[in-house]
Design a protein around this motif. Sequence first.
Motif, short mmCIF file in Angstrom:
data_model
loop_
_atom_site.label_atom_id
_atom_site.label_comp_id
_atom_site.label_asym_id
_atom_site.label_seq_id
_atom_site.Cartn_x
_atom_site.Cartn_y
_atom_site.Cartn_z
N UNK A 91 5.19 -4.26 -0.72
CA UNK A 91 4.42 -3.06 -0.38
C UNK A 91 4.36 -2.10 -1.58
N UNK A 92 5.48 -1.96 -2.29
CA UNK A 92 5.49 -1.08 -3.46
C UNK A 92 4.56 -1.60 -4.55
N UNK A 93 4.56 -2.91 -4.77
CA UNK A 93 3.66 -3.49 -5.77
C UNK A 93 2.20 -3.23 -5.41
N UNK A 94 1.88 -3.38 -4.14
CA UNK A 94 0.51 -3.15 -3.67
C UNK A 94 0.11 -1.70 -3.93
N UNK A 95 0.99 -0.76 -3.60
CA UNK A 95 0.68 0.66 -3.78
C UNK A 95 0.57 1.02 -5.25
N UNK A 96 1.42 0.44 -6.08
CA UNK A 96 1.35 0.69 -7.52
C UNK A 96 0.04 0.16 -8.09
N UNK A 97 -0.37 -1.00 -7.62
CA UNK A 97 -1.65 -1.57 -8.06
C UNK A 97 -2.81 -0.69 -7.61
N UNK A 98 -2.76 -0.20 -6.38
CA UNK A 98 -3.81 0.69 -5.89
C UNK A 98 -3.87 1.98 -6.73
N UNK A 99 -2.70 2.48 -7.13
CA UNK A 99 -2.67 3.68 -7.97
C UNK A 99 -3.34 3.41 -9.31
N UNK A 147 -5.63 1.14 -9.96
CA UNK A 147 -7.07 0.97 -9.72
C UNK A 147 -7.73 2.34 -9.54
N UNK A 148 -7.07 3.22 -8.83
CA UNK A 148 -7.62 4.56 -8.62
C UNK A 148 -7.77 5.31 -9.94
N UNK A 149 -6.76 5.24 -10.79
CA UNK A 149 -6.85 5.89 -12.10
C UNK A 149 -7.97 5.28 -12.94
#
Length: 161
Positions: free
Chosen positions: A101-109, A111-113
């Motif tokens: 879950x942390x990896x997914x959220x870090x990846x989403x962050x 992508x957002x940047x």
Amino acid sequence: MCTLALIGLSVGGALVEGQQSRQMADYQAKAYELQARADAQAAAFEQGQERHKQDLLLSQARAQAGASGVGISGSPTEVLAANARQGQLDIKAIQYGSQLRQNKLTTQAAISRFSGRQAVAASIFRAGGNLVSGLSGIYDPSKAVTFGKSAFPQAPGGGLY
């Protein structure tokens, strides 16, 4: 002059829009990172709870074995060891799920940047396009100023000498 002001507003608006998109993307990225940290803390708490539960189960199993008069060797020891191994697997599963879950959220962050940077770049191109189209709309060849006739005669055939 009014046309130039409108062109300026159009160009400025495109640039501001890009900056606002980037700010929003950065805000979203921070939210994802905070969510990842919260997940890590929740998983650490859940692992602690699981360890505590496993310790209680192990203590109960030892107490029952001792109360029944069975020695803590042989089969009872193997059962306790198997229970301990399963408990460790449960704790590792909690940790693994949290890491995913942390990896997914870090990846989403990330992508957002990235999308925020792309929005800024796109706004620069949009502003440039607005500037070019605005300036090209100002020039009207039929209204162009002419400064009279040339002092030199035109070349034969209308071309240059």
